[in-house]
Scaffold this motif. Structure first.
Motif, PDB file in Angstrom:
ATOM      1  N   GLU A 161       6.060   1.876  -4.204  1.00  0.00           N
ATOM      2  CA  GLU A 161       5.991   2.772  -3.076  1.00  0.00           C
ATOM      3  C   GLU A 161       5.531   4.054  -3.838  1.00  0.00           C
ATOM      4  O   GLU A 161       5.787   4.334  -5.181  1.00  0.00           O
ATOM      5  CB  GLU A 161       7.044   3.078  -2.432  1.00  0.00           C
ATOM      6  N   PRO A 162       5.081   5.119  -3.381  1.00  0.00           N
ATOM      7  CA  PRO A 162       4.636   6.489  -4.096  1.00  0.00           C
ATOM      8  C   PRO A 162       5.950   7.100  -4.444  1.00  0.00           C
ATOM      9  O   PRO A 162       7.030   6.935  -3.870  1.00  0.00           O
ATOM     10  CB  PRO A 162       4.046   7.151  -2.842  1.00  0.00           C
ATOM     11  N   THR A 175       1.684   6.713  -7.376  1.00  0.00           N
ATOM     12  CA  THR A 175       1.091   7.773  -6.639  1.00  0.00           C
ATOM     13  C   THR A 175       0.640   7.322  -5.181  1.00  0.00           C
ATOM     14  O   THR A 175       0.736   6.201  -4.933  1.00  0.00           O
ATOM     15  CB  THR A 175      -0.084   8.599  -7.125  1.00  0.00           C
ATOM     16  N   ASP A 176      -0.023   8.126  -4.418  1.00  0.00           N
ATOM     17  CA  ASP A 176      -0.442   7.578  -2.921  1.00  0.00           C
ATOM     18  C   ASP A 176      -1.611   6.641  -3.075  1.00  0.00           C
ATOM     19  O   ASP A 176      -1.725   5.822  -2.218  1.00  0.00           O
ATOM     20  CB  ASP A 176      -1.089   9.121  -2.175  1.00  0.00           C
ATOM     21  N   LYS A 177      -2.600   6.671  -4.231  1.00  0.00           N
ATOM     22  CA  LYS A 177      -3.595   5.824  -4.295  1.00  0.00           C
ATOM     23  C   LYS A 177      -3.547   4.896  -5.476  1.00  0.00           C
ATOM     24  O   LYS A 177      -4.198   3.972  -5.516  1.00  0.00           O
ATOM     25  CB  LYS A 177      -4.751   6.896  -4.488  1.00  0.00           C
ATOM     26  N   GLY A 178      -2.609   5.227  -6.621  1.00  0.00           N
ATOM     27  CA  GLY A 178      -2.635   4.450  -7.606  1.00  0.00           C
ATOM     28  C   GLY A 178      -1.357   4.930  -8.615  1.00  0.00           C
ATOM     29  O   GLY A 178      -0.200   4.670  -8.209  1.00  0.00           O
ATOM     30  N   CYS A 179      -1.459   5.236  -9.799  1.00  0.00           N
ATOM     31  CA  CYS A 179      -0.381   5.649 -10.462  1.00  0.00           C
ATOM     32  C   CYS A 179      -0.968   6.558 -11.484  1.00  0.00           C
ATOM     33  O   CYS A 179      -1.979   6.876 -11.842  1.00  0.00           O
ATOM     34  CB  CYS A 179       0.102   4.609 -11.354  1.00  0.00           C
ATOM     35  N   GLU A 180       0.028   7.225 -12.189  1.00  0.00           N
ATOM     36  CA  GLU A 180      -0.161   8.298 -13.249  1.00  0.00           C
ATOM     37  C   GLU A 180       0.762   8.340 -14.185  1.00  0.00           C
ATOM     38  O   GLU A 180       1.916   8.045 -14.178  1.00  0.00           O
ATOM     39  CB  GLU A 180      -0.256   9.840 -12.646  1.00  0.00           C
ATOM     40  N   LYS A 230      -0.213   0.041  -8.335  1.00  0.00           N
ATOM     41  CA  LYS A 230      -0.608   0.873  -7.105  1.00  0.00           C
ATOM     42  C   LYS A 230       0.292   0.495  -5.862  1.00  0.00           C
ATOM     43  O   LYS A 230       0.998  -0.502  -5.918  1.00  0.00           O
ATOM     44  CB  LYS A 230      -1.925   0.309  -6.708  1.00  0.00           C
ATOM     45  N   PRO A 231       0.497   1.850  -4.992  1.00  0.00           N
ATOM     46  CA  PRO A 231       1.395   1.517  -3.879  1.00  0.00           C
ATOM     47  C   PRO A 231       0.894   0.166  -3.211  1.00  0.00           C
ATOM     48  O   PRO A 231      -0.150  -0.084  -2.963  1.00  0.00           O
ATOM     49  CB  PRO A 231       0.946   2.547  -3.137  1.00  0.00           C
ATOM     50  N   GLN A 265       1.616  -2.828  -4.145  1.00  0.00           N
ATOM     51  CA  GLN A 265       1.533  -3.994  -5.165  1.00  0.00           C
ATOM     52  C   GLN A 265       3.054  -4.200  -5.305  1.00  0.00           C
ATOM     53  O   GLN A 265       3.999  -3.418  -5.224  1.00  0.00           O
ATOM     54  CB  GLN A 265       0.678  -3.676  -6.390  1.00  0.00           C
ATOM     55  N   ASP A 317      -3.004  -0.241 -14.714  1.00  0.00           N
ATOM     56  CA  ASP A 317      -4.289  -0.580 -13.706  1.00  0.00           C
ATOM     57  C   ASP A 317      -3.763  -1.133 -12.560  1.00  0.00           C
ATOM     58  O   ASP A 317      -4.512  -0.866 -11.514  1.00  0.00           O
ATOM     59  CB  ASP A 317      -5.664  -1.135 -14.326  1.00  0.00           C
TER      60      ASP A 317
END
Length: 388
Positions: free
Chosen positions: A344-345, A371-376, A289-290, A292, A286
């Protein structure tokens, strides 16, 4: 080739820019994964001397390999033929003669013997003997550690690389499902791994698998309190847990995964510990994220462990991508407290939560993409303790 020439050129430019920043005029890259990244070279030839040579102003790298392996370089790399350099069989296992004697001569012939040369001093494939040959044969060069320059160039993946990792992830899931299916009472560990390896190599109808950088790890019983144990001919027994750590591989890209199986009646202590482990793992996910840092992810992870009074001293993640034995890690960012690498993304890493308590342990892990907004997550597979 797995990638376009434009992508290889972009990789070269990224590395050359880093070389300029570090004051390196010539780079000798002996890490097999780095060789693959820079040229596409892919063969089981890393047991002996080979390297990619990058001049800071060159249009292409040079791929330097044993003559017996030169065919692989012509087939696998994007390089012009004149940029594939071969050394003779007379250098093979004839100490004190060594392939790096040939590399020294190449550097002299090209008038590079007064440059600042970067070496991968901590590469698995660069030996003390290699270094001594460079030092003695090139007294006028300045030798310095490249500080994993190419490894760091690999940290942010292209979209094409991400697609290969997604294929590897599907193979990982097939391998893990096979592991859970075949780990049963009375089955030999080696027989189970045979089935797991078959699944990892068979892959899918669309893409077959390859050998992994690390053997399928299978600590069981008391072995779950240790790390990196491989299968034996012992049989699985009731009441014992088994940790499976494996990776599907596609075009040398890895997506590792770890899960834990318990044979026999439910053990509430192990179930509770697995749940706490997964809660910590999810907290780290959680926080990924980019913008961080790796430290931010680690702090979120350890905050949950601290809440439950669980001690863990080892890192809990590392960058992944291309891999060759003996490791699928990229030797760059670590998910550990104090690592201030900015995420980074398309940064990809393996976040691995292994909890060990003397006579037993549990483990789960995820391969993650920023990812651009968080992670997967690359894989979609339950992290719960698998009870059979």
């Amino acid at each position: 080739m797995n990638f376009s020439k434009e992508e290889y050129k972009a990789r070269l430019n990224k590395v050359q820019n880093s070389m300029q920043e570090k004051g390196i005029e010539l780079l000798i890259s002996s890490d097999t994964a780095n060789m693959n990244y820079l040229t596409g070279y892919d063969a089981w030839s890393f047991y002996y001397a080979q390297a990619v040579i990058v001049h800071v102003n060159a249009d292409e790298p040079l791929c330097w390999v044993r003559k017996q392996d030169s065919g692989g370089a012509y087939i696998k790399t994007y390089l012009k033929n004149e940029n594939i350099l071969v050394y003779d069989e007379k250098y093979i296992h004839t100490w004190p003669v060594h392939p790096y004697d040939n590399l020294v001569e190449i550097i002299k012939e090209r008038k590079w013997d007064k440059l600042t040369i970067g070496l991968e001093m901590d590469s698995h494939y660069f030996t003390a003997y290699c270094y001594e040959k460079m030092k003695q044969g090139l007294p006028n060069v300045k030798l310095k550690d490249s500080e994993r320059l190419v490894n760091w160039a690999r940290v942010v993946k292209s979209n094409a690389e991400i697609e290969l990792m997604k294929s590897a992830a599907i193979i990982s899931q097939k391998g893990m499902q096979t592991a859970i299916d075949v780990i049963n009472l009375g089955v030999r560990q080696c027989d189970a791994v045979g089935e797991i390896q078959k699944a990892l190599f068979y892959g899918t109808p669309e893409f077959g698998g390859e050998y992994s950088s690390i053997a399928t790890l299978l600590p069981t019983g008391k072995g779950t309190s240790a790390s990196h144990l491989t299968a034996t001919q012992d049989k699985f027994v009731e009441g014992e847990a088994t940790i499976i750590e494996l990776s599907g591989v596609y075009q040398r890209y890895h997506c590792p995964m770890a899960r834990t199986v318990l044979l026999g009646k439910p053990d509430q202590l192990k179930i509770d510990t697995m749940n706490k482990t997964n809660e910590a793992l999810q907290a780290g996910i959680d926080a990924a994220k980019p913008g961080q840092t790796a430290d931010d992810v680690a702090q979120a992870f350890w905050k949950i462990l601290d809440k439950y009074g669980i001690e863990k001293t080892s890192r809990t993640g590392y960058s992944i991508g291309i891999g060759y034995p003996p490791d699928w890690g990229e030797h760059t960012l670590n998910i550990s407290k104090g690592d201030m690498t900015i995420l980074e993304p398309n940064v990809t890493f393996h976040m691995i939560a292994v909890m060990q308590f003397g006579g037993w342990g549990v483990e789960a892990s995820e391969a993650i993409r920023i990812t651009d907004k968080g992670c997967e997550l690359f894989c979609n597979f339950s992290k719960d303790l698998q009870i059979k």
